[in-house]
Design a protein around this motif. Sequence first.
Motif, PDB file in Angstrom:
ATOM      1  N   VAL A 102       7.254   1.926   0.722  1.00  0.00           N
ATOM      2  CA  VAL A 102       8.068   2.981   1.499  1.00  0.00           C
ATOM      3  C   VAL A 102       7.907   3.971   0.849  1.00  0.00           C
ATOM      4  CG1 VAL A 102       9.832   1.460   1.891  1.00  0.00           C
ATOM      5  CG2 VAL A 102      10.096   2.726   0.248  1.00  0.00           C
ATOM      6  N   HIS A 103       6.876   4.813   0.397  1.00  0.00           N
ATOM      7  CA  HIS A 103       6.897   6.420  -0.019  1.00  0.00           C
ATOM      8  C   HIS A 103       5.791   6.701   0.478  1.00  0.00           C
ATOM      9  CE1 HIS A 103      10.861   6.233  -1.208  1.00  0.00           C
ATOM     10  NE2 HIS A 103      11.336   5.775  -2.379  1.00  0.00           N
ATOM     11  N   ILE A 104       4.349   5.724   0.160  1.00  0.00           N
ATOM     12  CA  ILE A 104       3.514   6.035   0.689  1.00  0.00           C
ATOM     13  C   ILE A 104       3.761   6.470   1.371  1.00  0.00           C
ATOM     14  CG2 ILE A 104       0.886   4.798   1.105  1.00  0.00           C
ATOM     15  CD1 ILE A 104       2.197   4.554  -1.859  1.00  0.00           C
ATOM     16  N   ALA A 153       7.255  13.116  -1.513  1.00  0.00           N
ATOM     17  CA  ALA A 153       8.133  12.110  -3.127  1.00  0.00           C
ATOM     18  C   ALA A 153       9.068  12.383  -2.848  1.00  0.00           C
ATOM     19  CB  ALA A 153       7.385  12.796  -4.166  1.00  0.00           C
ATOM     20  N   PRO A 154      10.184  11.244  -3.465  1.00  0.00           N
ATOM     21  CA  PRO A 154      11.763  11.474  -3.200  1.00  0.00           C
ATOM     22  C   PRO A 154      12.094  12.398  -4.652  1.00  0.00           C
ATOM     23  CG  PRO A 154      11.129   8.826  -4.090  1.00  0.00           C
ATOM     24  CD  PRO A 154       9.750  10.228  -4.053  1.00  0.00           C
ATOM     25  N   ALA A 155      13.100  12.491  -4.188  1.00  0.00           N
ATOM     26  CA  ALA A 155      13.529  13.872  -5.342  1.00  0.00           C
ATOM     27  C   ALA A 155      13.677  13.836  -6.594  1.00  0.00           C
ATOM     28  CB  ALA A 155      15.033  13.790  -5.179  1.00  0.00           C
ATOM     29  N   ILE A 156      13.783  14.539  -7.923  1.00  0.00           N
ATOM     30  CA  ILE A 156      13.110  14.798  -9.347  1.00  0.00           C
ATOM     31  C   ILE A 156      14.382  15.832 -10.179  1.00  0.00           C
ATOM     32  CG2 ILE A 156      11.403  15.487  -9.223  1.00  0.00           C
ATOM     33  CD1 ILE A 156      10.466  12.578 -10.449  1.00  0.00           C
ATOM     34  N   ASP A 157      15.458  15.099 -10.323  1.00  0.00           N
ATOM     35  CA  ASP A 157      16.474  15.643 -10.623  1.00  0.00           C
ATOM     36  C   ASP A 157      16.891  14.879 -12.024  1.00  0.00           C
ATOM     37  OD1 ASP A 157      18.320  16.882 -11.306  1.00  0.00           O
ATOM     38  OD2 ASP A 157      20.363  16.032 -10.432  1.00  0.00           O
ATOM     39  N   LEU A 158      15.519  15.625 -12.547  1.00  0.00           N
ATOM     40  CA  LEU A 158      15.751  14.705 -14.447  1.00  0.00           C
ATOM     41  C   LEU A 158      16.999  15.775 -15.378  1.00  0.00           C
ATOM     42  CD1 LEU A 158      11.648  13.592 -14.693  1.00  0.00           C
ATOM     43  CD2 LEU A 158      14.274  12.066 -13.873  1.00  0.00           C
ATOM     44  N   GLU A 159      17.122  14.467 -17.012  1.00  0.00           N
ATOM     45  CA  GLU A 159      17.868  15.389 -17.866  1.00  0.00           C
ATOM     46  C   GLU A 159      16.361  16.016 -18.514  1.00  0.00           C
ATOM     47  OE1 GLU A 159      20.564  13.368 -20.170  1.00  0.00           O
ATOM     48  OE2 GLU A 159      21.758  12.378 -18.303  1.00  0.00           O
ATOM     49  N   PHE A 214       2.371   6.479  -9.706  1.00  0.00           N
ATOM     50  CA  PHE A 214       2.588   7.184  -8.845  1.00  0.00           C
ATOM     51  C   PHE A 214       1.310   8.172  -8.485  1.00  0.00           C
ATOM     52  CE2 PHE A 214       6.764   5.455  -8.782  1.00  0.00           C
ATOM     53  CZ  PHE A 214       6.749   4.558  -7.772  1.00  0.00           C
ATOM     54  N   VAL A 215       0.555   8.735  -7.813  1.00  0.00           N
ATOM     55  CA  VAL A 215      -0.369   9.853  -7.211  1.00  0.00           C
ATOM     56  C   VAL A 215       0.225  11.006  -6.369  1.00  0.00           C
ATOM     57  CG1 VAL A 215      -2.719  10.088  -6.511  1.00  0.00           C
ATOM     58  CG2 VAL A 215      -2.637   8.741  -8.225  1.00  0.00           C
ATOM     59  N   ILE A 216       0.252  11.590  -6.895  1.00  0.00           N
ATOM     60  CA  ILE A 216       0.898  13.171  -5.793  1.00  0.00           C
ATOM     61  C   ILE A 216       0.133  14.120  -5.086  1.00  0.00           C
ATOM     62  CG2 ILE A 216       3.022  13.777  -4.819  1.00  0.00           C
ATOM     63  CD1 ILE A 216       3.674  11.646  -5.854  1.00  0.00           C
ATOM     64  N   HIS A 250       2.988  14.105  -1.278  1.00  0.00           N
ATOM     65  CA  HIS A 250       2.901  13.038  -1.071  1.00  0.00           C
ATOM     66  C   HIS A 250       2.821  12.219  -2.036  1.00  0.00           C
ATOM     67  CE1 HIS A 250       3.353  15.030   3.008  1.00  0.00           C
ATOM     68  NE2 HIS A 250       4.457  14.651   3.403  1.00  0.00           N
ATOM     69  N   VAL A 251       2.798  11.075  -1.346  1.00  0.00           N
ATOM     70  CA  VAL A 251       3.222  10.171  -3.034  1.00  0.00           C
ATOM     71  C   VAL A 251       2.215   9.730  -2.120  1.00  0.00           C
ATOM     72  CG1 VAL A 251       3.633   8.031  -3.515  1.00  0.00           C
ATOM     73  CG2 VAL A 251       4.984   9.144  -3.143  1.00  0.00           C
ATOM     74  N   LEU A 252       0.549   8.947  -2.495  1.00  0.00           N
ATOM     75  CA  LEU A 252      -0.977   9.051  -2.140  1.00  0.00           C
ATOM     76  C   LEU A 252      -1.085   7.499  -2.903  1.00  0.00           C
ATOM     77  CD1 LEU A 252      -3.386  11.618  -2.765  1.00  0.00           C
ATOM     78  CD2 LEU A 252      -2.087  10.804  -1.025  1.00  0.00           C
ATOM     79  N   LEU A 253      -0.173   6.842  -4.133  1.00  0.00           N
ATOM     80  CA  LEU A 253      -0.716   5.788  -4.897  1.00  0.00           C
ATOM     81  C   LEU A 253       0.912   5.519  -5.655  1.00  0.00           C
ATOM     82  CD1 LEU A 253      -2.549   3.550  -5.388  1.00  0.00           C
ATOM     83  CD2 LEU A 253      -2.937   4.833  -6.910  1.00  0.00           C
ATOM     84  N   ARG A 254       0.673   3.305  -5.497  1.00  0.00           N
ATOM     85  CA  ARG A 254       1.856   3.486  -6.485  1.00  0.00           C
ATOM     86  C   ARG A 254       1.305   2.493  -7.513  1.00  0.00           C
ATOM     87  NH1 ARG A 254       4.484  -1.213  -6.044  1.00  0.00           N
ATOM     88  NH2 ARG A 254       6.436  -1.334  -7.209  1.00  0.00           N
ATOM     89  N   HIS A 255       1.343   2.643  -8.739  1.00  0.00           N
ATOM     90  CA  HIS A 255       0.760   1.099  -9.771  1.00  0.00           C
ATOM     91  C   HIS A 255       1.859   0.716 -10.299  1.00  0.00           C
ATOM     92  CE1 HIS A 255      -2.611  -0.885 -11.594  1.00  0.00           C
ATOM     93  NE2 HIS A 255      -1.651  -0.334 -12.862  1.00  0.00           N
ATOM     94  N   ALA A 256       2.065  -0.240  -9.823  1.00  0.00           N
ATOM     95  CA  ALA A 256       3.212  -1.182 -10.961  1.00  0.00           C
ATOM     96  C   ALA A 256       2.552  -1.731 -12.131  1.00  0.00           C
ATOM     97  CB  ALA A 256       3.692  -1.977 -10.549  1.00  0.00           C
ATOM     98  N   GLY A 257       2.639  -1.492 -13.711  1.00  0.00           N
ATOM     99  CA  GLY A 257       1.905  -2.121 -14.369  1.00  0.00           C
ATOM    100  C   GLY A 257       1.741  -1.024 -15.492  1.00  0.00           C
ATOM    101  N   PRO A 258       0.441  -1.128 -16.569  1.00  0.00           N
ATOM    102  CA  PRO A 258       0.607  -0.115 -17.208  1.00  0.00           C
ATOM    103  C   PRO A 258      -1.620   0.182 -16.393  1.00  0.00           C
ATOM    104  CG  PRO A 258      -0.604  -2.195 -18.078  1.00  0.00           C
ATOM    105  CD  PRO A 258       0.673  -2.620 -17.316  1.00  0.00           C
TER     106      PRO A 258
END
Length: 185
Positions: free
Chosen positions: A42-44, A48-54, A149-151, A156-164
């Motif tokens: 849904v993000h294509i 890109a969603p928020a990225i709140d990381l430790e 993900f390619v941003i 904006h998210v251009l591509l999502r690749h699931a898997g290696p």
Amino acid sequence: MMTSLTRSGRLLLALPLLAFAGLGILLTLSVLRADDPALPSVHINQPAPAIDLEALAGFPPFGADDLTAPGIKIVNYWASWCAPCRAEHPNLLALAGTGIPVYGVNYKDEAVRAQAFLDELGNPFAGLGADKTGRVAIDWGVYGIPETFVIDSNGHVLLRHAGPVTSRTVQDDIMPAIASAQGED
């Protein structure tokens, strides 16, 4: 004395076998479909969603400003315990070697193990953060790792690749998405 089974008795004996075979076919088909790395996101073409990381000690962090900075960038969800993450790692190093920033999200992992993984295999990440609870991954729509993900320059998210990420993935999916986005800049 031997009794012969009637036709209906033989049918009753065969029903569990037929049901089991049918279930096996359904499961096989669902697994084949689940491995499709082209599952939609849904993000294509969306921010890109928020990225709140430790933070991970010893590594540069990254955040929303990095994802909206000029140029194409890649976000990769990975973990030290993930065998496909190990398999894709040389391809991430190669992508980083082209000058494309690769940002890593260490997913539900122990910092010590993540450090050992990168010490052993090399660090392709321009920035790195930990998603210890998996909350950020859920927000991004990640359903299993690795996912990449390619941003674009606008975040904006251009591509999502699931898997290696394989060399074929780089050639057939990632580089064309990057070339297309660079043509639009």
